[in-house]
Design a protein around this motif. Sequence first.
Motif, mmCIF file in Angstrom:
data_model
loop_
_atom_site.group_PDB
_atom_site.id
_atom_site.type_symbol
_atom_site.label_atom_id
_atom_site.label_comp_id
_atom_site.label_asym_id
_atom_site.label_seq_id
_atom_site.Cartn_x
_atom_site.Cartn_y
_atom_site.Cartn_z
ATOM 1 N N UNK A 1 21.198 119.627 -58.418
ATOM 2 C CA UNK A 1 21.656 119.554 -59.823
ATOM 3 C C UNK A 1 23.095 119.739 -59.840
ATOM 4 N N UNK A 2 23.530 120.729 -58.971
ATOM 5 C CA UNK A 2 24.801 120.910 -58.909
ATOM 6 C C UNK A 2 25.668 119.904 -58.198
ATOM 7 N N UNK A 3 24.995 119.118 -57.128
ATOM 8 C CA UNK A 3 25.789 117.940 -56.521
ATOM 9 C C UNK A 3 25.822 116.810 -57.514
ATOM 10 N N UNK A 4 24.516 116.861 -58.209
ATOM 11 C CA UNK A 4 24.583 115.465 -59.322
ATOM 12 C C UNK A 4 25.706 115.712 -60.394
ATOM 13 N N UNK A 5 25.667 116.719 -60.828
ATOM 14 C CA UNK A 5 26.833 117.198 -61.929
ATOM 15 C C UNK A 5 28.246 117.204 -61.172
ATOM 16 N N UNK A 6 28.423 117.674 -60.101
ATOM 17 C CA UNK A 6 29.665 117.156 -59.358
ATOM 18 C C UNK A 6 30.093 115.904 -59.163
ATOM 19 N N UNK A 7 29.281 115.141 -58.680
ATOM 20 C CA UNK A 7 29.705 113.606 -58.700
ATOM 21 C C UNK A 7 29.910 113.028 -59.925
ATOM 22 N N UNK A 8 29.062 113.316 -61.078
ATOM 23 C CA UNK A 8 29.629 112.800 -62.250
ATOM 24 C C UNK A 8 30.760 112.887 -62.690
ATOM 25 N N UNK A 9 31.288 114.549 -62.379
ATOM 26 C CA UNK A 9 32.393 114.833 -62.974
ATOM 27 C C UNK A 9 33.318 113.914 -61.997
ATOM 28 N N UNK A 10 33.553 113.892 -60.903
ATOM 29 C CA UNK A 10 34.394 113.252 -59.955
ATOM 30 C C UNK A 10 34.439 111.810 -60.371
ATOM 31 N N UNK A 11 33.439 111.061 -60.664
ATOM 32 C CA UNK A 11 33.369 109.788 -61.138
ATOM 33 C C UNK A 11 34.160 109.560 -62.393
ATOM 34 N N UNK A 12 33.843 110.694 -63.325
ATOM 35 C CA UNK A 12 34.711 110.731 -64.613
ATOM 36 C C UNK A 12 36.100 110.704 -64.447
#
Length: 507
Positions: A489-500
Amino acid sequence: MNHSVLLRGSGTVAALLVASLLWTGKSTAEDRPNILLIMCDDMGWSDIGCYGGEIETPNLDQLARGGMRFRAFYNNAKCEHTRASLLTGRWWHHVGASASVHYKEPTFGERMREAGYRTLMTGKWHAGQTPFQRGFDRHYGLTDGCCNFWNPGHARPGEAEPAKKKVRRWADDDQEFEPFTPNSNDFYTTDAFTDKAIEYLKQYRNETNPFLLYVAFTAPHYPMHASEEDVAKYRGKYASVGWDKLREQRFARQQSLGILPDGATLSPRDPRLPAWEDIPETDRDWWDLRMATYAAMIDRMDRNIGKLLGTLDDLGKGENTIVFFLSDNGACEDSADRSTVKGSMPWEVTSYLTQGRHWANASNTPFRKYKTTDYEGGTRTPMIAYWKGKIAPNSKTDHVGHLIDFLPTMLDLANAEITGELPGHSIVPVLKGKKIDRPWPIYWQFGKAKAIRDEAFKLVQYGKTDWELYNLQDDPCELDNLADRMPQKALQLEQQWKQWWNDKPQP
């Protein structure tokens, strides 16, 4: 003030029922409301009475009793970044945010003027082009960050040079001043912004088109400046309590008021701070002075808000004016004393105290951290919405809101088109008492701080520390880091943040 409360008590079901009966259907061009948006500066989540504070704020408290309080509303944790998102309805890094930036997208002044509103503003702007250049028919106030409340410019005859970080730019419609040195020794920014706003209301009182008035106070941002009389009202109260008991007392009031998020637990005192009982007796009076001044600044702001609301009633505008109140970020941990004369008092122009981390920790009760961090203490703001006869009195909502929602909300109230490029959504249905979904995720970034919230889960990082993961539904004060237990879950949100963050509009 003539804002009567239509429903007494705190029953949520009854409140929502009243709202549904009072407000049905979409507003028409004839009954579009006036909008009064009030934003204060560097004020913590718990400072005002209706959010648990002991500071006397009867006017804001009355708005809360007559309207709706949000238990989860977010800013951008920093002055200019908050204003960028508030004014444009965009993520700040899509439009720019600094004291010199020219916003890349229209402001709500421009959009609402197109919708037929008279657009008015007083107070702090914190961007490059002035409000007058970006859609506001009238503006008076500070165009930069913070300033000396008693004199934003240079010394007046017979007066010492005011303490300041630097000379600040000021504007009055199309005129710009650097420096702006008021003639009167009675000048005080909070009063000046209010008086000018009232002048605008009276000037345009006979117009048939609705108005949008944005009042951006600099209080209680440092420097801590307040009159000797206002400070005296609070002197000794904080020395008799200290910051540890103050946090406990505010937390208890928040529980009784029902404005805490479900599952909230009072966060521990900032581990960098001493207990109040360890502060030497000889130092306690000086600490008391800082917090008493901070309280006096909020008290005086509230009295000025009362003057604004009273003017609306006197002009017959109060019935159809929706009022919003919020803070631009959490309380500030800056603990410096930049006074140019040692021992200067807050009613002197040579004084330049800050609230200090010790008291800011209490102001952000029950949350952790401060302004410029993307923890809840930096990003969560008290938010009140009031509209007589339209919003159910004494109602509270768990709907998660963000600054980017203001522009679509204003457009909705104006019966204007909400264009698809806006990332936020209108909270008008929420004000009606309806439950709706919001667009997720919500993103933050400032300096060393990063965060993303996707429904219940929030991922946050500061500096070079590891990302931290919290379930805000169960743990709204960010006390139980789940990152090691939920790595995917942490990795998923980190990737979403970086994409944004990498998804920036092309120049």
